[in-house]
Design a protein around this motif. Structure first.
Motif, PDB file in Angstrom:
ATOM      1  N   CYS A   1      67.645  59.389 -26.339  1.00 35.06           N
ATOM      2  CA  CYS A   1      66.867  58.733 -25.143  1.00 35.06           C
ATOM      3  C   CYS A   1      65.892  58.016 -25.640  1.00 35.06           C
ATOM      4  O   CYS A   1      65.493  57.054 -24.835  1.00 35.06           O
ATOM      5  CB  CYS A   1      66.248  60.058 -24.272  1.00 35.06           C
ATOM      6  SG  CYS A   1      67.309  61.353 -24.185  1.00 35.06           S
ATOM      7  N   GLY A   2      65.062  58.142 -26.891  1.00 38.31           N
ATOM      8  CA  GLY A   2      64.037  57.032 -27.068  1.00 38.31           C
ATOM      9  C   GLY A   2      63.492  57.840 -28.558  1.00 38.31           C
ATOM     10  O   GLY A   2      63.720  58.693 -28.814  1.00 38.31           O
ATOM     11  N   VAL A   3      62.610  56.940 -28.961  1.00 38.90           N
ATOM     12  CA  VAL A   3      61.967  57.038 -30.401  1.00 38.90           C
ATOM     13  C   VAL A   3      60.446  57.010 -30.171  1.00 38.90           C
ATOM     14  O   VAL A   3      60.133  56.069 -29.721  1.00 38.90           O
ATOM     15  CB  VAL A   3      62.411  56.494 -31.377  1.00 38.90           C
ATOM     16  CG1 VAL A   3      61.710  56.910 -32.802  1.00 38.90           C
ATOM     17  CG2 VAL A   3      64.116  56.645 -31.619  1.00 38.90           C
ATOM     18  N   TYR A   4      59.679  58.006 -30.472  1.00 42.60           N
ATOM     19  CA  TYR A   4      58.213  58.090 -30.101  1.00 42.60           C
ATOM     20  C   TYR A   4      57.570  58.784 -31.133  1.00 42.60           C
ATOM     21  O   TYR A   4      57.973  59.674 -31.882  1.00 42.60           O
ATOM     22  CB  TYR A   4      57.909  58.814 -28.592  1.00 42.60           C
ATOM     23  CG  TYR A   4      59.042  58.178 -27.793  1.00 42.60           C
ATOM     24  CD1 TYR A   4      58.832  57.155 -26.787  1.00 42.60           C
ATOM     25  CD2 TYR A   4      60.265  58.912 -27.239  1.00 42.60           C
ATOM     26  CE1 TYR A   4      59.719  56.795 -25.894  1.00 42.60           C
ATOM     27  CE2 TYR A   4      60.967  58.558 -26.322  1.00 42.60           C
ATOM     28  CZ  TYR A   4      60.487  57.445 -25.546  1.00 42.60           C
ATOM     29  OH  TYR A   4      61.563  56.853 -24.518  1.00 42.60           O
ATOM     30  N   PRO A   5      56.013  58.628 -31.084  1.00 44.22           N
ATOM     31  CA  PRO A   5      55.331  59.415 -31.779  1.00 44.22           C
ATOM     32  C   PRO A   5      55.220  60.800 -31.471  1.00 44.22           C
ATOM     33  O   PRO A   5      55.680  61.041 -30.103  1.00 44.22           O
ATOM     34  CB  PRO A   5      53.749  59.004 -31.507  1.00 44.22           C
ATOM     35  CG  PRO A   5      54.026  57.365 -30.994  1.00 44.22           C
ATOM     36  CD  PRO A   5      55.128  57.490 -30.302  1.00 44.22           C
ATOM     37  N   ARG A   6      54.819  61.862 -31.914  1.00 42.62           N
ATOM     38  CA  ARG A   6      54.944  63.202 -31.943  1.00 42.62           C
ATOM     39  C   ARG A   6      54.450  63.643 -30.414  1.00 42.62           C
ATOM     40  O   ARG A   6      55.267  64.233 -29.479  1.00 42.62           O
ATOM     41  CB  ARG A   6      54.311  64.108 -32.877  1.00 42.62           C
ATOM     42  CG  ARG A   6      54.619  65.862 -32.715  1.00 42.62           C
ATOM     43  CD  ARG A   6      54.205  66.529 -33.711  1.00 42.62           C
ATOM     44  NE  ARG A   6      52.884  66.100 -34.358  1.00 42.62           N
ATOM     45  CZ  ARG A   6      51.607  66.550 -33.914  1.00 42.62           C
ATOM     46  NH1 ARG A   6      51.902  67.528 -32.864  1.00 42.62           N
ATOM     47  NH2 ARG A   6      50.548  66.202 -34.342  1.00 42.62           N
ATOM     48  N   GLU A   7      53.269  63.224 -30.203  1.00 38.33           N
ATOM     49  CA  GLU A   7      52.648  63.794 -28.710  1.00 38.33           C
ATOM     50  C   GLU A   7      53.540  63.173 -27.497  1.00 38.33           C
ATOM     51  O   GLU A   7      53.565  63.861 -26.675  1.00 38.33           O
ATOM     52  CB  GLU A   7      51.058  63.533 -28.755  1.00 38.33           C
ATOM     53  CG  GLU A   7      50.247  64.246 -29.700  1.00 38.33           C
ATOM     54  CD  GLU A   7      48.919  64.537 -29.227  1.00 38.33           C
ATOM     55  OE1 GLU A   7      48.662  64.102 -28.104  1.00 38.33           O
ATOM     56  OE2 GLU A   7      48.200  65.265 -29.745  1.00 38.33           O
ATOM     57  N   VAL A   8      53.879  61.993 -27.930  1.00 33.66           N
ATOM     58  CA  VAL A   8      54.624  61.461 -26.561  1.00 33.66           C
ATOM     59  C   VAL A   8      55.970  62.039 -26.548  1.00 33.66           C
ATOM     60  O   VAL A   8      56.523  62.099 -25.460  1.00 33.66           O
ATOM     61  CB  VAL A   8      54.988  59.848 -27.138  1.00 33.66           C
ATOM     62  CG1 VAL A   8      55.759  59.244 -25.886  1.00 33.66           C
ATOM     63  CG2 VAL A   8      53.425  59.062 -27.108  1.00 33.66           C
ATOM     64  N   ALA A   9      56.712  62.249 -27.851  1.00 37.01           N
ATOM     65  CA  ALA A   9      58.095  62.961 -27.723  1.00 37.01           C
ATOM     66  C   ALA A   9      57.787  64.532 -27.034  1.00 37.01           C
ATOM     67  O   ALA A   9      58.690  64.597 -26.115  1.00 37.01           O
ATOM     68  CB  ALA A   9      58.381  62.967 -28.959  1.00 37.01           C
ATOM     69  N   GLU A  10      56.753  64.972 -27.291  1.00 37.67           N
ATOM     70  CA  GLU A  10      56.552  66.565 -26.809  1.00 37.67           C
ATOM     71  C   GLU A  10      56.349  66.225 -25.236  1.00 37.67           C
ATOM     72  O   GLU A  10      57.052  67.273 -24.575  1.00 37.67           O
ATOM     73  CB  GLU A  10      55.437  66.773 -27.359  1.00 37.67           C
ATOM     74  CG  GLU A  10      55.657  67.567 -28.961  1.00 37.67           C
ATOM     75  CD  GLU A  10      54.115  68.025 -29.544  1.00 37.67           C
ATOM     76  OE1 GLU A  10      54.605  68.565 -30.857  1.00 37.67           O
ATOM     77  OE2 GLU A  10      53.271  67.712 -29.152  1.00 37.67           O
ATOM     78  N   THR A  11      55.543  65.449 -24.815  1.00 41.56           N
ATOM     79  CA  THR A  11      55.394  65.463 -23.380  1.00 41.56           C
ATOM     80  C   THR A  11      56.720  64.933 -22.625  1.00 41.56           C
ATOM     81  O   THR A  11      57.237  65.634 -21.558  1.00 41.56           O
ATOM     82  CB  THR A  11      54.448  64.041 -23.151  1.00 41.56           C
ATOM     83  OG1 THR A  11      53.244  64.516 -23.854  1.00 41.56           O
ATOM     84  CG2 THR A  11      54.228  64.042 -21.909  1.00 41.56           C
ATOM     85  N   LYS A  12      57.420  64.119 -23.281  1.00 45.34           N
ATOM     86  CA  LYS A  12      58.929  63.910 -22.443  1.00 45.34           C
ATOM     87  C   LYS A  12      59.669  65.062 -22.449  1.00 45.34           C
ATOM     88  O   LYS A  12      60.411  65.304 -21.377  1.00 45.34           O
ATOM     89  CB  LYS A  12      59.293  62.579 -23.220  1.00 45.34           C
ATOM     90  CG  LYS A  12      58.776  61.011 -23.058  1.00 45.34           C
ATOM     91  CD  LYS A  12      59.320  60.031 -23.369  1.00 45.34           C
ATOM     92  CE  LYS A  12      58.296  58.678 -23.250  1.00 45.34           C
ATOM     93  NZ  LYS A  12      58.155  58.415 -21.759  1.00 45.34           N
ATOM     94  N   VAL A  13      59.770  65.673 -23.728  1.00 41.65           N
ATOM     95  CA  VAL A  13      60.613  66.865 -23.669  1.00 41.65           C
ATOM     96  C   VAL A  13      60.534  67.879 -22.788  1.00 41.65           C
ATOM     97  O   VAL A  13      61.113  68.309 -21.926  1.00 41.65           O
ATOM     98  CB  VAL A  13      60.882  67.369 -25.288  1.00 41.65           C
ATOM     99  CG1 VAL A  13      61.180  68.979 -25.229  1.00 41.65           C
ATOM    100  CG2 VAL A  13      61.443  66.677 -26.239  1.00 41.65           C
ATOM    101  N   ASN A  14      58.826  68.107 -22.497  1.00 40.84           N
ATOM    102  CA  ASN A  14      58.352  69.057 -21.516  1.00 40.84           C
ATOM    103  C   ASN A  14      58.690  68.541 -20.272  1.00 40.84           C
ATOM    104  O   ASN A  14      59.100  69.070 -19.429  1.00 40.84           O
ATOM    105  CB  ASN A  14      56.893  69.324 -21.814  1.00 40.84           C
ATOM    106  CG  ASN A  14      56.609  69.902 -22.818  1.00 40.84           C
ATOM    107  OD1 ASN A  14      57.287  70.712 -23.551  1.00 40.84           O
ATOM    108  ND2 ASN A  14      55.595  69.558 -23.563  1.00 40.84           N
TER     109      ASN A  14
END
Ligand code: TYC
Length: 105
Positions: free
Chosen positions: A72-85
């Motif tokens: 879906c996309g590639v992001y820094p850890r906190e951004v990726a965590e937010t999107k997963v949540n």
């Protein structure tokens, strides 16, 4: 790549140890296929949380549908965590079994 002072980050101050500017580690956010989540819901998720247009969202959804997994996309850890949540929360609220995970690049 270059070690020359960066035009945007060099303070011009003389320092014994240069402040270390770490490039953030990046994480892929992945959607996994299942047999029950409606295709329209997955397209909606990709548009809402990953800022995809309808065409790209549909292309990614079909990749997941046919291949089992898609990025879906590639992001820094906190951004990726937010999107997963965000994805997991919306899927739960709609009682869809959609799974969204993240993985180090
Ligand atoms: N396989 C689902 C269906 O046929 C669609 C789907 C696509 C589900 C992507 C999950 O991440 C997914 N309705």
């Amino acid at each position: 790549m270059s070690n020359a002072p960066d035009r945007k980050t060099d303070t011009g101050l003389k320092e014994k140890t240069r402040p270390k500017v770490e490039k953030p580690r990046l994480y892929k956010v992945l959607l996994l296929n299942d047999d029950y989540t409606p295709m329209d819901f997955v397209v909606h998720v990709l548009q809402r949380f990953f800022n995809k247009g309808r065409e790209e969202a549909t292309r990614i959804m079909l990749t997941v549908h046919y291949k089992g997994v898609g990025v879906c996309g590639v992001y820094p850890r906190e951004v990726a965590e937010t999107k997963v949540n965000q994805v997991m929360d919306l899927a739960r609220r709609h009682e869809h079994p959609l799974q969204c995970i993240m993985e180090r690049e």
